[in-house]
Design a protein around this motif. Structure first.
Motif, PDB file in Angstrom:
ATOM      1  N   THR A  21      -8.936   2.790   6.265  1.00  0.00           N
ATOM      2  CA  THR A  21      -7.570   2.577   5.768  1.00  0.00           C
ATOM      3  C   THR A  21      -7.443   3.037   4.320  1.00  0.00           C
ATOM      4  N   GLU A  57      -2.072 -11.471 -10.525  1.00  0.00           N
ATOM      5  CA  GLU A  57      -1.121 -12.530 -10.172  1.00  0.00           C
ATOM      6  C   GLU A  57      -1.489 -13.907 -10.719  1.00  0.00           C
ATOM      7  N   GLN A  71       3.781 -10.282  -8.509  1.00  0.00           N
ATOM      8  CA  GLN A  71       4.941 -10.228  -7.612  1.00  0.00           C
ATOM      9  C   GLN A  71       6.142 -10.835  -8.313  1.00  0.00           C
ATOM     10  N   ALA A 101       5.509  -5.598  -3.913  1.00  0.00           N
ATOM     11  CA  ALA A 101       5.556  -6.642  -2.890  1.00  0.00           C
ATOM     12  C   ALA A 101       4.170  -6.844  -2.285  1.00  0.00           C
ATOM     13  N   ASN A 102       4.046  -7.741  -1.342  1.00  0.00           N
ATOM     14  CA  ASN A 102       2.791  -7.964  -0.630  1.00  0.00           C
ATOM     15  C   ASN A 102       2.287  -6.651  -0.045  1.00  0.00           C
ATOM     16  N   GLY A 103       1.012  -6.400  -0.256  1.00  0.00           N
ATOM     17  CA  GLY A 103       0.406  -5.238   0.368  1.00  0.00           C
ATOM     18  C   GLY A 103       0.739  -3.909  -0.289  1.00  0.00           C
ATOM     19  N   ALA A 104       1.388  -3.947  -1.452  1.00  0.00           N
ATOM     20  CA  ALA A 104       1.765  -2.698  -2.114  1.00  0.00           C
ATOM     21  C   ALA A 104       0.548  -1.961  -2.660  1.00  0.00           C
ATOM     22  N   GLY A 105      -0.529  -2.708  -2.952  1.00  0.00           N
ATOM     23  CA  GLY A 105      -1.733  -2.070  -3.503  1.00  0.00           C
ATOM     24  C   GLY A 105      -2.044  -2.516  -4.921  1.00  0.00           C
ATOM     25  N   LYS A 106      -1.467  -3.607  -5.361  1.00  0.00           N
ATOM     26  CA  LYS A 106      -1.686  -4.082  -6.738  1.00  0.00           C
ATOM     27  C   LYS A 106      -3.135  -4.522  -6.938  1.00  0.00           C
ATOM     28  N   THR A 107      -3.595  -5.387  -6.045  1.00  0.00           N
ATOM     29  CA  THR A 107      -4.980  -5.848  -6.151  1.00  0.00           C
ATOM     30  C   THR A 107      -5.947  -4.680  -6.026  1.00  0.00           C
ATOM     31  N   THR A 108      -5.636  -3.782  -5.108  1.00  0.00           N
ATOM     32  CA  THR A 108      -6.506  -2.619  -4.917  1.00  0.00           C
ATOM     33  C   THR A 108      -6.609  -1.792  -6.193  1.00  0.00           C
ATOM     34  N   ALA A 122      -5.319   2.731   0.905  1.00  0.00           N
ATOM     35  CA  ALA A 122      -4.425   1.732   0.308  1.00  0.00           C
ATOM     36  C   ALA A 122      -3.648   2.298  -0.880  1.00  0.00           C
ATOM     37  N   TYR A 154     -10.268   1.432   2.095  1.00  0.00           N
ATOM     38  CA  TYR A 154     -11.092   0.392   2.724  1.00  0.00           C
ATOM     39  C   TYR A 154     -11.527   0.959   4.066  1.00  0.00           C
ATOM     40  N   GLU A 196      -7.799 -11.872  -8.029  1.00  0.00           N
ATOM     41  CA  GLU A 196      -6.927 -12.585  -7.102  1.00  0.00           C
ATOM     42  C   GLU A 196      -7.693 -13.808  -6.569  1.00  0.00           C
TER      43      GLU A 196
HETATM   44  N1  LIG Z   1     -10.617  -5.620   2.525  1.00  0.00           N
HETATM   45  C1  LIG Z   1      -9.634  -4.848   3.059  1.00  0.00           C
HETATM   46  N2  LIG Z   1      -9.864  -4.153   4.186  1.00  0.00           N
HETATM   47  C2  LIG Z   1      -8.896  -3.370   4.721  1.00  0.00           C
HETATM   48  N3  LIG Z   1      -7.684  -3.216   4.203  1.00  0.00           N
HETATM   49  C3  LIG Z   1      -7.398  -3.880   3.070  1.00  0.00           C
HETATM   50  C4  LIG Z   1      -8.352  -4.732   2.434  1.00  0.00           C
HETATM   51  N4  LIG Z   1      -7.793  -5.259   1.337  1.00  0.00           N
HETATM   52  C5  LIG Z   1      -6.547  -4.758   1.286  1.00  0.00           C
HETATM   53  N5  LIG Z   1      -6.299  -3.930   2.322  1.00  0.00           N
HETATM   54  C6  LIG Z   1      -5.038  -3.205   2.580  1.00  0.00           C
HETATM   55  O1  LIG Z   1      -4.708  -2.460   1.442  1.00  0.00           O
HETATM   56  C7  LIG Z   1      -3.329  -2.539   1.186  1.00  0.00           C
HETATM   57  C8  LIG Z   1      -3.089  -3.016  -0.244  1.00  0.00           C
HETATM   58  O2  LIG Z   1      -3.580  -4.338  -0.382  1.00  0.00           O
HETATM   59  P1  LIG Z   1      -3.614  -5.105  -1.761  1.00  0.00           P
HETATM   60  O3  LIG Z   1      -4.423  -6.316  -1.563  1.00  0.00           O
HETATM   61  O4  LIG Z   1      -3.996  -4.182  -2.817  1.00  0.00           O
HETATM   62  O5  LIG Z   1      -2.076  -5.505  -1.926  1.00  0.00           O
HETATM   63  P2  LIG Z   1      -1.383  -6.392  -3.040  1.00  0.00           P
HETATM   64  O6  LIG Z   1      -0.325  -5.542  -3.640  1.00  0.00           O
HETATM   65  O7  LIG Z   1      -2.388  -6.960  -3.954  1.00  0.00           O
HETATM   66  O8  LIG Z   1      -0.713  -7.523  -2.168  1.00  0.00           O
HETATM   67  P3  LIG Z   1      -0.507  -9.091  -2.466  1.00  0.00           P
HETATM   68  O9  LIG Z   1       0.671  -9.206  -3.334  1.00  0.00           O
HETATM   69  O10 LIG Z   1      -0.283  -9.677  -1.112  1.00  0.00           O
HETATM   70  O11 LIG Z   1      -1.761  -9.577  -3.096  1.00  0.00           O
HETATM   71  C9  LIG Z   1      -2.747  -3.466   2.232  1.00  0.00           C
HETATM   72  O12 LIG Z   1      -2.157  -2.682   3.226  1.00  0.00           O
HETATM   73  C10 LIG Z   1      -3.926  -4.188   2.775  1.00  0.00           C
HETATM   74  O13 LIG Z   1      -3.749  -4.486   4.133  1.00  0.00           O
END
Ligand SMILES: Nc1ncnc2c1ncn2[C@@H]1O[C@H](COP(=O)(O)OP(=O)(O)OP(=O)(O)O)[C@@H](O)[C@H]1O
Ligand SMILES: [Mg+2]
Lengths: 236, 290
Positions: A16, A161, A194, A37-44, A18, A13, A84
């Motif tokens: 950053t 999720e 999660q 967990a939160n922020g692990a990168g699943k959505t990404t 991810a 992103y 999501e």
């Molecule tokens: N639009 C964005 N801009 C900048 N950084 C982002 C963006 N979306 C996600 N990130 C970063 O990428 C990393 C992975 O985020 P992601 O959303 O993939 O996590 P996740 O595993 O889906 O978490 P959750 O369980 O909270 O949904 C995190 O550190 C987040 O801060």
């Protein structure tokens, strides 16, 4: 046959990063879950497959590299993404949402049949077919999101999720329906959660993601019985 | 009583034109969150094209239909070539692009057709109905606008592409995920808006005369109508346009000094409404989640 192969996937992103070189694969007809967990990168990870984020590395669907495609082209290949937050078209009716799910399809009769099929899975949606989708409850919107994905006749479903923010009973109901969908539609699913407990029950294969790295992978059985996973993700 | 009816009907006629412009503006606003300031000048240019075609073909209806079709295509091209590249640019740059478009069309029209007023005949026969309440042209304008708006409504409500356009405007990410090409839906929206603007221009031309600044007033009233009805409600924008037309006409007659201050009066009224209903009469306040 491998339906999805991901190798050395990095995602960014702006500045950053991810994901830091994620590898995983998915057999046709199976369910793979990615836990973390939160922020692990699943959505990404799911957004990478749907081409909504800048990536490096390889993503092959049915043997074809899809990293050069646009999001809508990926959908047209038969990859249905339940995003999501559910991605409801809030001002459109339930039925219009389902029609949108079938946007890439041509045959009107097939689409009409599939709408009935979705209603058979989710009778609650049928009762609310003319209602504005934004007025549905969270659980109903999740059902609608899954129904919308089914309308694509997907070869692969990406589910982000589906349990998020829902009461345990509704989560159970939705997961039971997902199991039925797997059996009846022979659908392949990549499921991000999660809620490790419920996801490991449904999935065949599992990957554990921590801050953009795969730290563990294997049969769901194996992960479920792993002591670390149990302590950290399953809570017993 | 007769005078009141006459004023109201004439107001509905001019209001129909405002409604077309308001609808065009709202269609683009819903998809992009921006007001296309050039909508009026684009409509003016379309009207000149209709006029030029009329000089050649001698048929006002044929010229009208070709001009509307050309406007549709031009709208698509303008979106693809000029607007799309600044899609993600800062808002200031986007406004500059809209104003640039406005000036380009104004200058082009002045250059091609010069600033002398021209007349474009009405689409409707001179002696159709025999009434002291409304002219045939005005009656034709009202009915024809209702038809166009009805068709537009059905297109958005009942066709697959119409549904996809609404989805793309409301939730582009989800729309892409179901396979909708959001970019092309935007372009199509520009095409439609520009075609509807062209309809408005040709309808109003016999009333205001054809010259490069003919639409500046109409655009203002169209904006006013859109704001009054609600910028996130196409139906509301149409109703707002009609209301502004009627109010303007009433004000001209019944408010002392109204013939000069018609626009001022209308604007005061609209500001008044917006103070109590910020989203317009028919709009919803959108609460953005943070
Ligand atoms: N639009 C964005 N801009 C900048 N950084 C982002 C963006 N979306 C996600 N990130 C970063 O990428 C990393 C992975 O985020 P992601 O959303 O993939 O996590 P996740 O595993 O889906 O978490 P959750 O369980 O909270 O949904 C995190 O550190 C987040 O801060
Ligand atoms: Mg997430």
């Amino acid at each position: 046959m491998k339906l999805l192969e991901v190798k050395g996937l990095k995602a960014f992103y702006r500045q950053t990063q991810a994901l830091y070189g994620v590898d995983f694969e998915l057999e046709e007809g199976s369910i793979t879950t990615i836990l973390g967990a939160n922020g692990a990168g699943k959505t990404t990870t799911l957004r990478s497959i749907s081409r909504m984020v800048r990536t490096e590395g390889e993503i092959k669907f049915d043997g074809q590299d899809i990293t050069g495609l646009s999001t809508e082209k990926v959908a047209a290949l038969g990859i249905a993404h339940v995003p999501e937050g559910r991605g409801t078209f809030v001002r459109q009716s339930v039925e219009e949402n389902l029609h949108l799910g079938a946007y890439t399809r041509k045959n009107k009769n097939d689409v009409a049949n599939d709408i009935d099929r979705v209603y058979a899975y989710f009778p609650r949606l049928m009762e609310r077919r003319q209602q504005q989708a934004g007025t549905l409850s969270g659980g109903e919107q999740q059902m609608l999101a899954i129904g919308r994905a089914l309308m694509l006749r997907p070869r692969l479903m990406l589910l982000d999720e589906p349990s998020f923010g829902l009461a345990p009973l509704i989560v159970q109901e939705i997961y039971e329906i997902m199991a039925r969908i797997r059996d009846q539609e022979k659908a392949s699913m990549l499921l991000v959660e999660q809620n490790a407990n419920i996801a490991l029950n449904l999935a065949d294969q599992a990957y554990l993601l921590e801050t953009g790295h795969v730290v563990m992978s294997g049969e769901s059985e194996v992960l479920r019985n792993d002591e670390n996973v149990r302590k950290v993700y399953l809570g017993y | 009583m007769d005078l009141f009816l006459q004023l109201t009907l004439a107001g509905l006629a001019i209001g129909s034109v405002y409604a077309c412009v308001a609808l065009a503006v709202v269609m683009i606003y819903q998809a992009t969150d921006h007001f296309n300031f050039a909508q009026g000048e684009m409509a003016m240019f379309s009207t000149f094209v209709a006029w030029a075609l009329y000089q050649v073909t001698g048929s006002i209806w044929l010229s009208f239909l070709i001009a509307v079709a050309l406007s549709f295509i031009a709208g698509i091209i303008i979106e693809r070539v000029i607007v799309k590249p600044v899609e993600n640019a800062p808002i200031f740059n986007q406004i500059i692009v809209f104003i640039g478009l406005l000036m380009i069309f104004n200058n082009l029209a002045g250059w091609f057709w010069e600033h002398t007023t021209k007349t474009l005949p009405s689409l409707f026969p001179k002696h159709g109905i025999d009434s002291t309440l409304i002219s045939t042209h005005n009656l034709g304008v009202i009915l024809f606008t209702l038809l166009i708006l009805g068709v537009t409504f059905c297109f958005f409500k009942f066709t697959k592409v119409g549904l996809a356009m609404r989805a793309a405007a409301a939730n582009p990410d989800s729309a892409r995920l179901v396979g909708v090409s959001v970019g092309w839906m935007l372009a199509l929206g520009w095409g439609l808006a520009s075609a509807i603007g062209a309809v408005g221009g040709v309808l109003v031309a016999p009333i205001v005369f054809l010259e490069p600044n003919m639409m500046s007033g109409v655009l203002l009233y169209g904006f006013a109508g859109a704001l009054l009805g609600g910028v996130n409600s196409p139906g509301g924008a149409v109703a707002g346009g009609l209301m502004v037309g009627v109010l303007e006409n009433w004000a001209r007659q019944y408010v002392p000094g109204g013939s000069e201050l018609g626009l001022t009066f209308a604007l005061i009224l609209i500001v008044g409404v917006l103070m109590f209903k910020p989203a317009g009469l028919f709009g919803r306040v959108i609460i953005k989640r943070v």
